[in-house]
Design a protein around this motif. Structure first.
Motif, PDB file in Angstrom:
ATOM      1  N   ILE A 227       0.884  -1.167   0.000  1.00 19.14           N
ATOM      2  CA  ILE A 227       0.000   0.000   0.000  1.00 19.14           C
ATOM      3  C   ILE A 227       0.920   1.214   0.000  1.00 19.14           C
ATOM      4  CG2 ILE A 227      -1.790   1.277   1.241  1.00 19.14           C
ATOM      5  CD1 ILE A 227      -2.625  -1.373   2.520  1.00 19.14           C
ATOM      6  N   VAL A 228       0.837   2.016  -1.059  1.00 17.42           N
ATOM      7  CA  VAL A 228       1.862   3.023  -1.321  1.00 17.42           C
ATOM      8  C   VAL A 228       1.345   4.441  -1.097  1.00 17.42           C
ATOM      9  CG1 VAL A 228       3.422   3.978  -3.064  1.00 17.42           C
ATOM     10  CG2 VAL A 228       2.973   1.515  -2.995  1.00 17.42           C
ATOM     11  N   GLY A 229       2.150   5.221  -0.391  1.00 17.62           N
ATOM     12  CA  GLY A 229       1.890   6.646  -0.228  1.00 17.62           C
ATOM     13  C   GLY A 229       2.923   7.451  -0.986  1.00 17.62           C
ATOM     14  N   VAL A 230       2.523   8.635  -1.450  1.00 14.27           N
ATOM     15  CA  VAL A 230       3.443   9.520  -2.163  1.00 14.27           C
ATOM     16  C   VAL A 230       3.362  10.918  -1.566  1.00 14.27           C
ATOM     17  CG1 VAL A 230       3.997  10.635  -4.369  1.00 14.27           C
ATOM     18  CG2 VAL A 230       3.337   8.217  -4.321  1.00 14.27           C
ATOM     19  N   LEU A 231       4.513  11.468  -1.216  1.00 14.97           N
ATOM     20  CA  LEU A 231       4.613  12.856  -0.803  1.00 14.97           C
ATOM     21  C   LEU A 231       4.886  13.657  -2.059  1.00 14.97           C
ATOM     22  CD1 LEU A 231       6.524  14.220   2.288  1.00 14.97           C
ATOM     23  CD2 LEU A 231       6.680  15.367   0.074  1.00 14.97           C
ATOM     24  N   SER A 232       3.880  14.440  -2.455  1.00 15.50           N
ATOM     25  CA  SER A 232       3.929  15.113  -3.746  1.00 15.50           C
ATOM     26  C   SER A 232       3.791  16.624  -3.568  1.00 15.50           C
ATOM     27  CB  SER A 232       2.813  14.567  -4.645  1.00 15.50           C
ATOM     28  OG  SER A 232       2.912  15.080  -5.956  1.00 15.50           O
TER      29      SER A 232
ATOM     30  N   VAL B 253      -1.943   9.938  -1.842  1.00 13.74           N
ATOM     31  CA  VAL B 253      -1.071  10.990  -2.368  1.00 13.74           C
ATOM     32  C   VAL B 253      -1.375  12.278  -1.611  1.00 13.74           C
ATOM     33  CG1 VAL B 253      -0.293  12.260  -4.400  1.00 13.74           C
ATOM     34  CG2 VAL B 253      -1.125   9.907  -4.647  1.00 13.74           C
ATOM     35  N   LEU B 254      -0.358  12.825  -0.946  1.00 11.80           N
ATOM     36  CA  LEU B 254      -0.530  14.053  -0.166  1.00 11.80           C
ATOM     37  C   LEU B 254       0.396  15.130  -0.703  1.00 11.80           C
ATOM     38  CD1 LEU B 254      -0.610  12.594   3.478  1.00 11.80           C
ATOM     39  CD2 LEU B 254      -2.549  13.115   1.983  1.00 11.80           C
ATOM     40  N   THR B 255      -0.142  16.335  -0.872  1.00  6.08           N
ATOM     41  CA  THR B 255       0.687  17.441  -1.331  1.00  6.08           C
ATOM     42  C   THR B 255       1.270  18.192  -0.145  1.00  6.08           C
ATOM     43  OG1 THR B 255       0.775  19.496  -2.609  1.00  6.08           O
ATOM     44  CG2 THR B 255      -1.316  18.976  -1.523  1.00  6.08           C
ATOM     45  N   VAL B 256       2.535  18.596  -0.314  1.00  3.85           N
ATOM     46  CA  VAL B 256       3.236  19.289   0.763  1.00  3.85           C
ATOM     47  C   VAL B 256       3.339  20.786   0.490  1.00  3.85           C
ATOM     48  CG1 VAL B 256       5.582  19.050  -0.159  1.00  3.85           C
ATOM     49  CG2 VAL B 256       5.206  18.982   2.312  1.00  3.85           C
ATOM     50  N   GLY B 257       2.940  21.205  -0.723  1.00  7.30           N
ATOM     51  CA  GLY B 257       3.022  22.619  -1.083  1.00  7.30           C
ATOM     52  C   GLY B 257       3.317  22.785  -2.554  1.00  7.30           C
ATOM     53  N   THR B 258       3.710  23.972  -2.946  1.00  6.22           N
ATOM     54  CA  THR B 258       3.979  24.258  -4.346  1.00  6.22           C
ATOM     55  C   THR B 258       5.454  24.558  -4.583  1.00  6.22           C
ATOM     56  OG1 THR B 258       3.541  25.784  -6.193  1.00  6.22           O
ATOM     57  CG2 THR B 258       3.302  26.675  -3.965  1.00  6.22           C
ATOM     58  N   ARG B 259       5.972  24.068  -5.691  1.00  9.55           N
ATOM     59  CA  ARG B 259       7.354  24.337  -6.058  1.00  9.55           C
ATOM     60  C   ARG B 259       7.566  25.804  -6.405  1.00  9.55           C
ATOM     61  NH1 ARG B 259      10.752  20.030  -7.304  1.00  9.55           N
ATOM     62  NH2 ARG B 259       9.809  17.974  -7.014  1.00  9.55           N
ATOM     63  N   LYS B 260       6.491  26.519  -6.701  1.00  9.23           N
ATOM     64  CA  LYS B 260       6.598  27.945  -7.004  1.00  9.23           C
ATOM     65  C   LYS B 260       7.003  28.742  -5.764  1.00  9.23           C
ATOM     66  CE  LYS B 260       3.075  27.661 -10.618  1.00  9.23           C
ATOM     67  NZ  LYS B 260       1.694  28.069 -11.020  1.00  9.23           N
ATOM     68  N   ASP B 261       6.725  28.195  -4.599  1.00  9.69           N
ATOM     69  CA  ASP B 261       7.111  28.833  -3.337  1.00  9.69           C
ATOM     70  C   ASP B 261       7.579  27.726  -2.393  1.00  9.69           C
ATOM     71  OD1 ASP B 261       7.481  30.216  -1.020  1.00  9.69           O
ATOM     72  OD2 ASP B 261       5.435  30.984  -0.852  1.00  9.69           O
ATOM     73  N   MET B 262       8.880  27.485  -2.376  1.00  8.65           N
ATOM     74  CA  MET B 262       9.432  26.384  -1.591  1.00  8.65           C
ATOM     75  C   MET B 262       9.185  26.545  -0.095  1.00  8.65           C
ATOM     76  SD  MET B 262      10.787  24.137  -3.669  1.00  8.65           S
ATOM     77  CE  MET B 262      12.086  23.264  -2.782  1.00  8.65           C
TER      78      MET B 262
ATOM     79  N   LEU C 187       4.267  14.531   6.823  1.00  9.29           N
ATOM     80  CA  LEU C 187       4.899  13.286   7.269  1.00  9.29           C
ATOM     81  C   LEU C 187       4.094  12.646   8.397  1.00  9.29           C
ATOM     82  CD1 LEU C 187       8.701  14.240   7.225  1.00  9.29           C
ATOM     83  CD2 LEU C 187       7.508  12.693   5.664  1.00  9.29           C
ATOM     84  N   ARG C 188       3.586  13.472   9.310  1.00  5.68           N
ATOM     85  CA  ARG C 188       2.743  12.951  10.386  1.00  5.68           C
ATOM     86  C   ARG C 188       1.407  12.440   9.848  1.00  5.68           C
ATOM     87  NH1 ARG C 188       3.454  13.974  15.904  1.00  5.68           N
ATOM     88  NH2 ARG C 188       5.511  14.841  16.371  1.00  5.68           N
ATOM     89  N   ALA C 189       0.879  13.091   8.812  1.00  9.41           N
ATOM     90  CA  ALA C 189      -0.420  12.688   8.257  1.00  9.41           C
ATOM     91  C   ALA C 189      -0.361  11.270   7.690  1.00  9.41           C
ATOM     92  CB  ALA C 189      -0.856  13.671   7.174  1.00  9.41           C
ATOM     93  N   PHE C 190       0.789  10.865   7.167  1.00  9.71           N
ATOM     94  CA  PHE C 190       0.920   9.501   6.652  1.00  9.71           C
ATOM     95  C   PHE C 190       0.739   8.463   7.765  1.00  9.71           C
ATOM     96  CE2 PHE C 190       3.187  11.346   2.919  1.00  9.71           C
ATOM     97  CZ  PHE C 190       2.425  10.744   1.936  1.00  9.71           C
ATOM     98  N   ASN C 191       1.047   8.858   9.003  1.00 12.80           N
ATOM     99  CA  ASN C 191       0.880   7.926  10.126  1.00 12.80           C
ATOM    100  C   ASN C 191      -0.587   7.604  10.393  1.00 12.80           C
ATOM    101  OD1 ASN C 191       3.629   7.980  10.441  1.00 12.80           O
ATOM    102  ND2 ASN C 191       3.615   9.396  12.172  1.00 12.80           N
ATOM    103  N   GLU C 192      -1.477   8.427   9.876  1.00 10.95           N
ATOM    104  CA  GLU C 192      -2.913   8.201  10.054  1.00 10.95           C
ATOM    105  C   GLU C 192      -3.507   7.385   8.920  1.00 10.95           C
ATOM    106  OE1 GLU C 192      -4.654  12.044  10.614  1.00 10.95           O
ATOM    107  OE2 GLU C 192      -3.248  12.600  12.208  1.00 10.95           O
ATOM    108  N   THR C 193      -2.662   6.904   8.025  1.00 13.38           N
ATOM    109  CA  THR C 193      -3.099   6.061   6.909  1.00 13.38           C
ATOM    110  C   THR C 193      -2.564   4.643   7.113  1.00 13.38           C
ATOM    111  OG1 THR C 193      -1.167   6.388   5.472  1.00 13.38           O
ATOM    112  CG2 THR C 193      -2.868   8.113   5.438  1.00 13.38           C
TER     113      THR C 193
END
Length: 350
Positions: free
Chosen positions: A270-275, A288-297, A308-314
């Motif tokens: 079961i695969v998660g992606v930090l995107s 698949v969880l988004t961490v923000g936009t590359r336009k504003d690092m 990262l903590r949110a993945f622990n709830e999956t």
């Protein structure tokens, strides 16, 4: 232990909620441990001058004793009291970046707990840019040793609820001041010599430092993960910031990332992606969880630990993360991801 929680508005610290600051400060004066917000992450504070107080930090976090702590101060006099000599480079940097997410390392004076410095002859110090943190330090009248307020190795807390998840019942109190801002810990810079050396990238970038003092070096140990390494500052040893499921950084384009995901799913994972916002609709995985936009690092920095903590709830078995350019705040983001992943990297060209 019954953990007390106070809610304080950072924009109105000196109001009806100030008694909460006074109560928290009173606990610190009794050598108890209290979590509080800074502009980077929540810190776990205790009297930096008292061994018994600092020992409670290590016990609550389960932190290795050879991992030094950062001392938080609220005024320049405290810096003078704690260090043997404020070098010219340290003076320049503190004038520009304090209060703020910059930690400087200088030769220490006597009086600081040996537990804080892990036996080193130097001490790491910063002045946080947060109204609640400054008010608490000032009210306590103490320099506060304060690592991130989480269980050792787990993602650092950017919300009070993260502190509660890890440390409720293990510490005396939590000052809830809402979400932190920067989201990543401070930049740690050795200022004992003529040329400053970055021991940990963070909220102040190498490029910003160089505009003030010219040449800035980066410690080679940042790229290593060695059990024999003796940490010269906080965050230089051990896996940090890790979610429960194993994390891998994927260096390659979105098509290669999808290939890596598909292969893991074919193996029954079961695969998660930090995107990121730019890629989230292009990647197909179980979570698949988004961490923000590359336009504003800075958005990625601000939300990294929360995601990262949110993945622990999956129920994911494995997590793959996009990689980021190591320029500006990207250097700090990749440093934290590499620590969280234990330097496990999947490369497209290998």
């Amino acid at each position: 232990m019954n953990t007390i929680k106070w809610i304080v508005d950072k924009n109105n610290v000196k109001t009806d909620s100030y008694p909460h600051i006074q109560q928290a400060a009173a606990l610190l004066q009794r050598d108890e441990v209290v979590a509080f917000p800074t502009e980077t992450v929540y810190g776990l504070g205790a009297n930096a001058l008292e061994d018994s107080a600092v020992a409670k930090i290590f016990k609550a976090k389960g932190r290795p004793s050879d991992n030094p702590l950062i001392v938080h101060i609220s005024n320049q006099q405290q810096l003078t009291n704690l260090v043997d000599n404020i070098t010219p480079v340290a003076k320049k940097l503190t004038e520009v970046f304090w209060p703020g997410p910059l930690t400087i390392i200088l030769k220490k004076k006597t009086g600081i707990s040996e537990l804080v410095t892990a036996g080193l002859d130097t001490v790491a110090i910063r002045m946080p840019d947060h109204e609640i943190a400054l008010a608490l330090i000032e009210e306590s009248g103490l320099p506060l040793a304060a690592p991130s307020a989480n269980l050792s190795g787990k993602p650092s807390p950017t919300l009070a609820k993260h502190v509660e998840e890890d440390l409720n019942g293990k510490i005396a109190g939590i000052v809830d001041g809402g979400a932190t801002g920067v989201g990543l810990e401070s930049t740690v810079v050795d200022c004992t010599g003529d040329i400053p050396v970055i021991f940990r990238p963070g909220g102040v970038t190498k490029e910003q430092l160089e505009k003030v003092v010219g040449r800035v070096d980066v410690d080679p140990a940042l790229e290593k993960e060695e059990a024999s390494l003796k940490p010269k500052s906080p965050g230089m040893k051990y896996t940090h910031y890790a979610p429960v499921a194993p994390l891998y950084i994927v260096e390659g384009g979105p098509q290669y990332l999808q290939h890596v995901v598909d292969k893991a799913r074919a193996d029954g994972k079961i695969v998660g992606v930090l995107s990121t916002d730019e890629q989230i609709n292009r990647i197909k995985a179980d979570v698949v969880l988004t961490v923000g936009t590359r336009k504003d690092m800075h958005t990625i920095a601000a939300h990294l630990y929360e995601v990262l903590r949110a993945f622990n709830e999956t129920s994911v078995d494995i997590i793959f993360s996009e990689s980021f350019p190591q320029v500006g705040v990207g250097a700090a983001i990749m440093n934290r991801l590499q620590k969280a992943a234990g330097h496990k990297i999947v490369k497209e060209n290998e």
